[in-house]
Scaffold this motif. Structure first.
Motif, PDB file in Angstrom:
ATOM      1  N   CYS A  27       0.861  -1.181   0.000  1.00  0.00           N
ATOM      2  CA  CYS A  27       0.000   0.000   0.000  1.00  0.00           C
ATOM      3  C   CYS A  27       0.897   1.230   0.000  1.00  0.00           C
ATOM      4  N   VAL A  28       0.830   2.007  -1.063  1.00  0.00           N
ATOM      5  CA  VAL A  28       1.730   3.138  -1.257  1.00  0.00           C
ATOM      6  C   VAL A  28       0.918   4.416  -1.387  1.00  0.00           C
ATOM      7  N   GLY A  29       1.405   5.480  -0.780  1.00  0.00           N
ATOM      8  CA  GLY A  29       0.720   6.759  -0.876  1.00  0.00           C
ATOM      9  C   GLY A  29       0.878   7.579   0.381  1.00  0.00           C
ATOM     10  N   VAL A  30      -0.076   8.473   0.634  1.00  0.00           N
ATOM     11  CA  VAL A  30       0.006   9.423   1.740  1.00  0.00           C
ATOM     12  C   VAL A  30      -1.310   9.400   2.507  1.00  0.00           C
ATOM     13  N   ASN A  31      -1.226   9.301   3.838  1.00  0.00           N
ATOM     14  CA  ASN A  31      -2.450   9.253   4.634  1.00  0.00           C
ATOM     15  C   ASN A  31      -2.193   9.783   6.040  1.00  0.00           C
ATOM     16  N   GLY A  32      -3.159  10.513   6.574  1.00  0.00           N
ATOM     17  CA  GLY A  32      -3.079  11.002   7.949  1.00  0.00           C
ATOM     18  C   GLY A  32      -4.324  10.707   8.740  1.00  0.00           C
ATOM     19  N   ASP A  33      -5.102   9.724   8.273  1.00  0.00           N
ATOM     20  CA  ASP A  33      -6.368   9.385   8.928  1.00  0.00           C
ATOM     21  C   ASP A  33      -6.267   8.205   9.881  1.00  0.00           C
ATOM     22  N   GLY A  34      -5.044   7.710  10.117  1.00  0.00           N
ATOM     23  CA  GLY A  34      -4.869   6.570  11.013  1.00  0.00           C
ATOM     24  C   GLY A  34      -4.534   5.288  10.297  1.00  0.00           C
ATOM     25  N   HIS A  35      -4.441   5.330   8.957  1.00  0.00           N
ATOM     26  CA  HIS A  35      -4.087   4.135   8.188  1.00  0.00           C
ATOM     27  C   HIS A  35      -2.642   3.735   8.474  1.00  0.00           C
ATOM     28  N   ALA A  36      -2.403   2.436   8.710  1.00  0.00           N
ATOM     29  CA  ALA A  36      -1.065   1.950   9.084  1.00  0.00           C
ATOM     30  C   ALA A  36      -0.375   1.202   7.952  1.00  0.00           C
ATOM     31  N   GLU A  77       5.667   7.905  -7.223  1.00  0.00           N
ATOM     32  CA  GLU A  77       4.243   8.196  -7.095  1.00  0.00           C
ATOM     33  C   GLU A  77       3.917   8.886  -5.773  1.00  0.00           C
ATOM     34  N   THR A  78       4.652   8.525  -4.719  1.00  0.00           N
ATOM     35  CA  THR A  78       4.410   9.151  -3.417  1.00  0.00           C
ATOM     36  C   THR A  78       4.872  10.602  -3.414  1.00  0.00           C
ATOM     37  N   VAL A  79       6.019  10.872  -3.986  1.00  0.00           N
ATOM     38  CA  VAL A  79       6.519  12.243  -4.067  1.00  0.00           C
ATOM     39  C   VAL A  79       5.606  13.109  -4.936  1.00  0.00           C
ATOM     40  N   ASP A  80       5.116  12.559  -6.025  1.00  0.00           N
ATOM     41  CA  ASP A  80       4.188  13.320  -6.875  1.00  0.00           C
ATOM     42  C   ASP A  80       2.931  13.695  -6.086  1.00  0.00           C
ATOM     43  N   ARG A  81       2.458  12.781  -5.275  1.00  0.00           N
ATOM     44  CA  ARG A  81       1.285  13.065  -4.450  1.00  0.00           C
ATOM     45  C   ARG A  81       1.598  14.174  -3.446  1.00  0.00           C
ATOM     46  N   LEU A  82       2.768  14.139  -2.827  1.00  0.00           N
ATOM     47  CA  LEU A  82       3.153  15.170  -1.860  1.00  0.00           C
ATOM     48  C   LEU A  82       3.243  16.544  -2.518  1.00  0.00           C
ATOM     49  N   ILE A  83       3.838  16.599  -3.695  1.00  0.00           N
ATOM     50  CA  ILE A  83       3.966  17.876  -4.396  1.00  0.00           C
ATOM     51  C   ILE A  83       2.581  18.445  -4.707  1.00  0.00           C
ATOM     52  N   ALA A  84       1.658  17.579  -5.102  1.00  0.00           N
ATOM     53  CA  ALA A  84       0.297  18.035  -5.395  1.00  0.00           C
ATOM     54  C   ALA A  84      -0.392  18.593  -4.154  1.00  0.00           C
ATOM     55  N   MET A  85      -0.016  18.093  -2.974  1.00  0.00           N
ATOM     56  CA  MET A  85      -0.652  18.525  -1.728  1.00  0.00           C
ATOM     57  C   MET A  85      -0.253  19.938  -1.306  1.00  0.00           C
ATOM     58  N   THR A  86       0.749  20.512  -1.957  1.00  0.00           N
ATOM     59  CA  THR A  86       1.164  21.874  -1.579  1.00  0.00           C
ATOM     60  C   THR A  86       0.141  22.917  -2.009  1.00  0.00           C
ATOM     61  N   ASP A  87      -0.635  22.612  -3.051  1.00  0.00           N
ATOM     62  CA  ASP A  87      -1.584  23.583  -3.597  1.00  0.00           C
ATOM     63  C   ASP A  87      -3.038  23.242  -3.282  1.00  0.00           C
ATOM     64  N   LEU A  92      11.478  16.808  -4.706  1.00  0.00           N
ATOM     65  CA  LEU A  92      10.738  17.630  -3.751  1.00  0.00           C
ATOM     66  C   LEU A  92      11.287  19.059  -3.708  1.00  0.00           C
ATOM     67  N   THR A  93      12.598  19.172  -3.578  1.00  0.00           N
ATOM     68  CA  THR A  93      13.176  20.516  -3.459  1.00  0.00           C
ATOM     69  C   THR A  93      13.070  21.288  -4.767  1.00  0.00           C
ATOM     70  N   ALA A  94      13.117  20.586  -5.908  1.00  0.00           N
ATOM     71  CA  ALA A  94      12.938  21.266  -7.189  1.00  0.00           C
ATOM     72  C   ALA A  94      11.528  21.856  -7.302  1.00  0.00           C
ATOM     73  N   ALA A  95      10.578  21.242  -6.601  1.00  0.00           N
ATOM     74  CA  ALA A  95       9.195  21.731  -6.602  1.00  0.00           C
ATOM     75  C   ALA A  95       8.957  22.768  -5.516  1.00  0.00           C
ATOM     76  N   GLY A  96      10.016  23.182  -4.816  1.00  0.00           N
ATOM     77  CA  GLY A  96       9.891  24.213  -3.793  1.00  0.00           C
ATOM     78  C   GLY A  96       9.443  23.720  -2.439  1.00  0.00           C
ATOM     79  N   VAL A  97       9.501  22.396  -2.211  1.00  0.00           N
ATOM     80  CA  VAL A  97       9.091  21.828  -0.930  1.00  0.00           C
ATOM     81  C   VAL A  97      10.292  21.751   0.005  1.00  0.00           C
ATOM     82  N   ALA A  98      10.157  22.279   1.201  1.00  0.00           N
ATOM     83  CA  ALA A  98      11.233  22.196   2.198  1.00  0.00           C
ATOM     84  C   ALA A  98      11.343  20.759   2.693  1.00  0.00           C
TER      85      ALA A  98
END
Length: 513
Positions: free
Chosen positions: A62-71, A157-167, A192-198
């Protein structure tokens, strides 16, 4: 009266009406099953695991980004992921910025899974402090877990998702974690840094995943751990090693930035050593056993042929454990040896394949740790440095980390401590970058804060002061020297410093060049 045979024959003969009904029933069944089959063939397979998390094609992770309690299917993470989900649920829309912890959460390597658990626990501990114990400073912090998969194979795919979350309403403003010095991690940091993410690295120590004079490959990258060069310098200051009695064992596999820069740092500190290094080649995945144990058995013979007393080891933890096991049965067990290595030595405490008896064969194993629970705690006969860290900051950490799990969190490997400090640094930059009267900072402004994190604006880390130079690297960061005991415990020896002594109370890096 008809016989039984005639009756049975008449029963088998169907009337036209019966035949019609039978045909219609059969057709209905066939059409129904056919429709079900067509539906199965034409409906896309559901590969989702949770919100913003799915299994990539050809993978069961399971790959991606989650903050709802998914382990992410990892039972070890259930408790802390649940705590993060509950904390995030208390946040109101518009009042928070998001920080992601980017790690190979579904790694199958035992040592990496321990590391991941402790880092997530440390990150959550500081999230709670930021939201509840910081005088209502804003913005509040939402924490999400970002999985790059085993060996960081699915980082893209995970980094692409993170970059999309900035906007989006997520307002992603920093990424922490990025905890291994591998090619995949380097590429993830670059994207990440090329996309302006610290980005705030926790345990990346490779010198070439960093910025410096004349190159700014990763604009917006900061690190809270010393580089391999600084680790080697600290070990050298601590050990006062005589190069004439030192021997280097190094991995020839290239592309591993931890190993490549560690062996370069050791080589630079061993000028005048009488022998060329002993070489081994680890598998493409260095967490696999491979055949290197056979090579180490031969290398121990070569070591016995030298006058060496100190052996520097440049390699990953699986091969380090194999090497120690081989040294335990070397031919010259009447001679004492000390093995010195980088922070990968922290994995040994939990490695069940380590032969503890080897440590009783006049063999001392010491490594440069990134953090240790005893480094800033007073004890009889131990002097706490007046600068470079404090007992107060560590005491605060102990209060916070107790909230991360029902059972005490393991601290001896230093991972929870360093992840806590990375989150502290990320939150510091986010809040410093937030303009007065604004709810949160612009994405690009967070990474520009690193040159100001020094002097009175330093981060009072649980692992020691975090004073960044103009390139986002920690200046003269405390390096705990840790010894692996015969019982397998990780015993703190003393704090060493890349510059030979603790920083001044101003903690201002000197001018370079």
């Amino acid at each position: 009266m008809p016989d039984r045979l005639s009756l049975r024959l008449r029963r088998r003969v169907r009337t036209p009406r019966q035949k019609l009904v039978a045909s219609l029933v059969t057709a209905a069944v066939v059409l129904g099953l056919g429709g079900y089959g067509v539906s199965r063939l034409t409906t896309p397979e559901d590969r989702s695991c949770a919100a913003s998390v799915a299994r990539p094609a050809g993978s069961s992770e399971c790959v991606g980004v989650n903050g709802d309690g998914h382990a992410f299917g990892m039972p070890d993470l259930d408790e802390v992921a649940g705590a993060i989900g509950r904390e995030n649920a208390t946040l109101k829309p518009g009042e928070y910025a998001t920080v992601a912890v980017l790690l190979p959460l579904t790694s199958t390597d035992g040592g990496m899974r321990e590391k991941v658990l402790h880092e997530v626990q440390g990150a959550y501990a500081y999230q709670y402090r930021a939201n509840h114990e910081s005088n209502s400073e804003t913005p509040k912090i939402r924490l999400v877990l970002a999985n790059t998969g085993k060996g960081n194979a699915h980082w893209r795919e995970t980094v692409d998702r993170l970059i999309a979350m900035t906007d989006t309403s997520d307002r992603l403003r920093a990424v922490s974690g990025v905890a291994t010095s591998s090619t995949e991690v380097r590429e993830a940091v670059a994207a990440l840094t090329a996309a302006g993410v610290a980005v705030v690295g926790t345990t990346i120590t490779a010198d070439d995943i960093a910025n410096g004079p004349g190159h700014n490959r990763y604009p917006g990258l900061a690190r809270v751990s010393p580089t391999n060069t600084d680790e080697a310098k600290a070990l050298s200051h601590f050990g006062r090693v005589d190069a004439a009695k030192a021997f280097l064992v190094q991995d020839t596999r290239t592309g591993d930035h931890y190993t490549d820069t560690l062996k370069a740092a050791f080589t630079a500190n061993l000028k005048g050593a009488p022998h060329e290094p002993a070489l081994f080649t680890s598998p493409a995945d260095p967490t696999e056993e491979g055949t290197t144990a056979n090579t180490f058995r031969q290398i121990t013979h070569l070591i016995c042929d030298t006058r060496a007393e100190t052996v520097f080891f440049a390699g990953r933890h699986t091969q380090l454990r194999q090497f120690i096991n081989a040294l335990g049965s070397r031919g010259c067990t009447d001679r004492a040896f000390t093995v010195l290595t980088g922070d990968e030595g922290s994995y040994l405490g939990a490695d069940k394949k380590l032969d503890r008896k080897a440590l009783k064969a006049k063999l001392t194993v010491r490594y440069a740790s990134l953090a240790h629970p005893d480094a800033w705690q007073p004890a009889p006969g131990r002097r706490i440095p007046a600068t470079g860290g404090s007992t107060g900051a560590y005491s605060t950490f102990l209060t916070d980390i107790a909230r991360a799990a029902k059972k005490p969190v393991t601290l001896t490997d230093g991972q929870a401590i360093i992840a806590y400090d990375a989150m502290a640094t990320a939150v510091h930059a986010i809040r410093q970058a937030t303009p007065e009267g604004a709810a949160y900072p612009a994405k690009e402004d967070v990474g520009t804060q690193w040159p100001q994190v020094k002097g009175s604006l330093r981060v009072e880390g649980a692992s020691g002061w975090i004073c960044l130079d103009n390139y986002g690297n920690p200046y003269n960061k405390a390096v705990p020297i840790v010894e692996l005991t015969q019982a397998g415990a990780q015993r703190f020896v003393q704090t060493a410093w890349p510059e030979g002594e603790p920083p001044t109370d101003t903690c201002l890096p000197p001018k370079k060049g």
